[in-house]
Write a protein that holds these residues in place. Structure first.
Motif, PDB file in Angstrom:
ATOM      1  N   LYS A   3       0.850  -1.182   0.000  1.00  0.00           N
ATOM      2  CA  LYS A   3       0.000   0.000   0.000  1.00  0.00           C
ATOM      3  C   LYS A   3       0.886   1.232   0.000  1.00  0.00           C
ATOM      4  N   HIS A   4       0.436   2.281  -0.672  1.00  0.00           N
ATOM      5  CA  HIS A   4       1.182   3.530  -0.715  1.00  0.00           C
ATOM      6  C   HIS A   4       0.836   4.337   0.536  1.00  0.00           C
ATOM      7  N   LYS A   6       1.700   7.446   3.364  1.00  0.00           N
ATOM      8  CA  LYS A   6       2.347   8.742   3.484  1.00  0.00           C
ATOM      9  C   LYS A   6       2.297   9.200   4.931  1.00  0.00           C
ATOM     10  N   GLN A  12      -4.020  16.516   9.214  1.00  0.00           N
ATOM     11  CA  GLN A  12      -4.313  15.120   9.546  1.00  0.00           C
ATOM     12  C   GLN A  12      -3.801  14.780  10.944  1.00  0.00           C
ATOM     13  N   GLU A  29      -3.048   5.978   4.616  1.00  0.00           N
ATOM     14  CA  GLU A  29      -3.220   5.235   3.367  1.00  0.00           C
ATOM     15  C   GLU A  29      -4.151   5.995   2.427  1.00  0.00           C
ATOM     16  N   ARG A  30      -5.278   6.480   2.988  1.00  0.00           N
ATOM     17  CA  ARG A  30      -6.297   7.122   2.160  1.00  0.00           C
ATOM     18  C   ARG A  30      -7.015   8.163   3.011  1.00  0.00           C
ATOM     19  N   ASP A  31      -7.264   9.331   2.430  1.00  0.00           N
ATOM     20  CA  ASP A  31      -7.976  10.395   3.132  1.00  0.00           C
ATOM     21  C   ASP A  31      -9.036  10.964   2.196  1.00  0.00           C
ATOM     22  N   THR A  32     -10.290  10.653   2.503  1.00  0.00           N
ATOM     23  CA  THR A  32     -11.414  11.137   1.703  1.00  0.00           C
ATOM     24  C   THR A  32     -12.260  12.067   2.569  1.00  0.00           C
ATOM     25  N   MET A  36     -10.839   8.630   6.947  1.00  0.00           N
ATOM     26  CA  MET A  36      -9.391   8.549   6.813  1.00  0.00           C
ATOM     27  C   MET A  36      -8.972   7.142   7.195  1.00  0.00           C
ATOM     28  N   VAL A  37      -8.225   6.477   6.323  1.00  0.00           N
ATOM     29  CA  VAL A  37      -7.736   5.131   6.590  1.00  0.00           C
ATOM     30  C   VAL A  37      -6.257   5.242   6.922  1.00  0.00           C
ATOM     31  N   GLU A  46      -4.742  -1.691  10.738  1.00  0.00           N
ATOM     32  CA  GLU A  46      -5.476  -0.685   9.971  1.00  0.00           C
ATOM     33  C   GLU A  46      -6.646  -0.145  10.785  1.00  0.00           C
ATOM     34  N   THR A  48      -9.970   2.799  10.459  1.00  0.00           N
ATOM     35  CA  THR A  48     -10.750   3.714   9.634  1.00  0.00           C
ATOM     36  C   THR A  48     -11.396   4.735  10.556  1.00  0.00           C
TER      37      THR A  48
END
Length: 56
Positions: A3-4, A6, A12, A29-32, A36-37, A46, A48
């Motif tokens: 997984k990418h 950051k 954040q 991993e992911r921020d929508t 935020m994951v 992990e 969420t």
């Protein structure tokens, strides 16, 4: 599959701190707009984090 991940931005980091997490231990991993994951740096766990959105 890798997984990418950051490092969290300042905004954040503040959000994670408000959720009671130590931001230094987490990667994003992911921020929508809805969630935020994040992945723990050492335990590979992990999480969420749901974000509160205003209903208009």
């Amino acid at each position: 599959m890798s997984k990418h991940l950051k490092a969290p931005t300042k905004k954040q980091r503040i959000f994670m701190s408000k959720k009671g997490l130590n931001w230094e231990n987490w990667m994003v991993e992911r921020d929508t707009p809805q969630e935020m994951v994040i992945i723990h740096r050492h335990a590979d766990r992990e999480e969420t984090l749901p974000k509160i959105t205003k209903c208009v």
